[in-house]
Design an enzyme around this catalytic site. Structure first.
Site, short mmCIF file in Angstrom:
data_model
loop_
_atom_site.label_atom_id
_atom_site.label_comp_id
_atom_site.label_asym_id
_atom_site.label_seq_id
_atom_site.Cartn_x
_atom_site.Cartn_y
_atom_site.Cartn_z
N LYS A 21 4.32 -7.34 -22.97
CA LYS A 21 4.13 -8.71 -23.70
C LYS A 21 5.45 -9.52 -23.72
CE LYS A 21 -0.25 -8.53 -24.98
NZ LYS A 21 -0.86 -7.37 -24.00
N SER B 240 -3.21 -8.04 -18.86
CA SER B 240 -2.82 -8.81 -19.91
C SER B 240 -1.60 -9.75 -19.44
CB SER B 240 -2.49 -8.26 -21.26
OG SER B 240 -1.41 -7.48 -21.18
#
Length: 144
Positions: A102, A66
């Site tokens: 993130k 990710s």
């Protein structure tokens, strides 16, 4: 390092904050170095340099894709839980009972968790999902 959490997508370790002085040669020139620079040595302690808050610092190993534009599989991250989280910081977050890495985006009073891989969804932090910003990435260590 002692593992305190391990899953398919993340490993979290407590750091060993013992002293380890390593030889350090100042700035490395990517051109024509001076012959006199061959004899300039200092020492550096990576623990002292990278761990500002030992009680609140952890290491994590990157797993998954990710954040592939920022990190690669097995990069080692230094994460400080005592730091304030702000816009554009990369954070280890606990989202719906799972850890994820993130970039934080704060815009118009809302917070978003942004992956660097466009194949992964953006997560809006709201009442519908359970999100905890667990810590802020302060350093990453890559194996070359």
């Amino acid at each position: 390092m002692k593992a305190i959490y391990k899953s398919e997508t993340l490993e979290i370790f407590t750091p060993d904050t013992s002293s380890l002085e390593l030889p350090f040669v100042g700035g490395v020139v990517a051109g024509f170095p001076s012959p006199a620079d061959d004899f300039v040595y200092e020492s550096i302690d990576l623990n002292k340099m990278m761990v500002r808050h030992p009680e609140a610092t952890f290491y994590a190993r990157v797993k998954g894709q990710s954040m592939v534009s920022d990190f690669t599989e097995d990069d080692l991250l230094v994460i400080d839980r005592s730091l304030e989280w702000t816009d554009n910081k990369i954070a280890l977050c606990y989202v719906n009972n799972e850890f994820t890495l993130k970039r934080l985006k704060i815009e118009n009073g809302k917070c978003y968790l942004i992956p660097s891989n466009s194949e992964f969804p953006v997560v809006e932090v709201n009442d519908e999902n359970e999100v905890v910003v667990w810590g802020i990435v302060t350093y990453s260590i890559k194996k070359h």
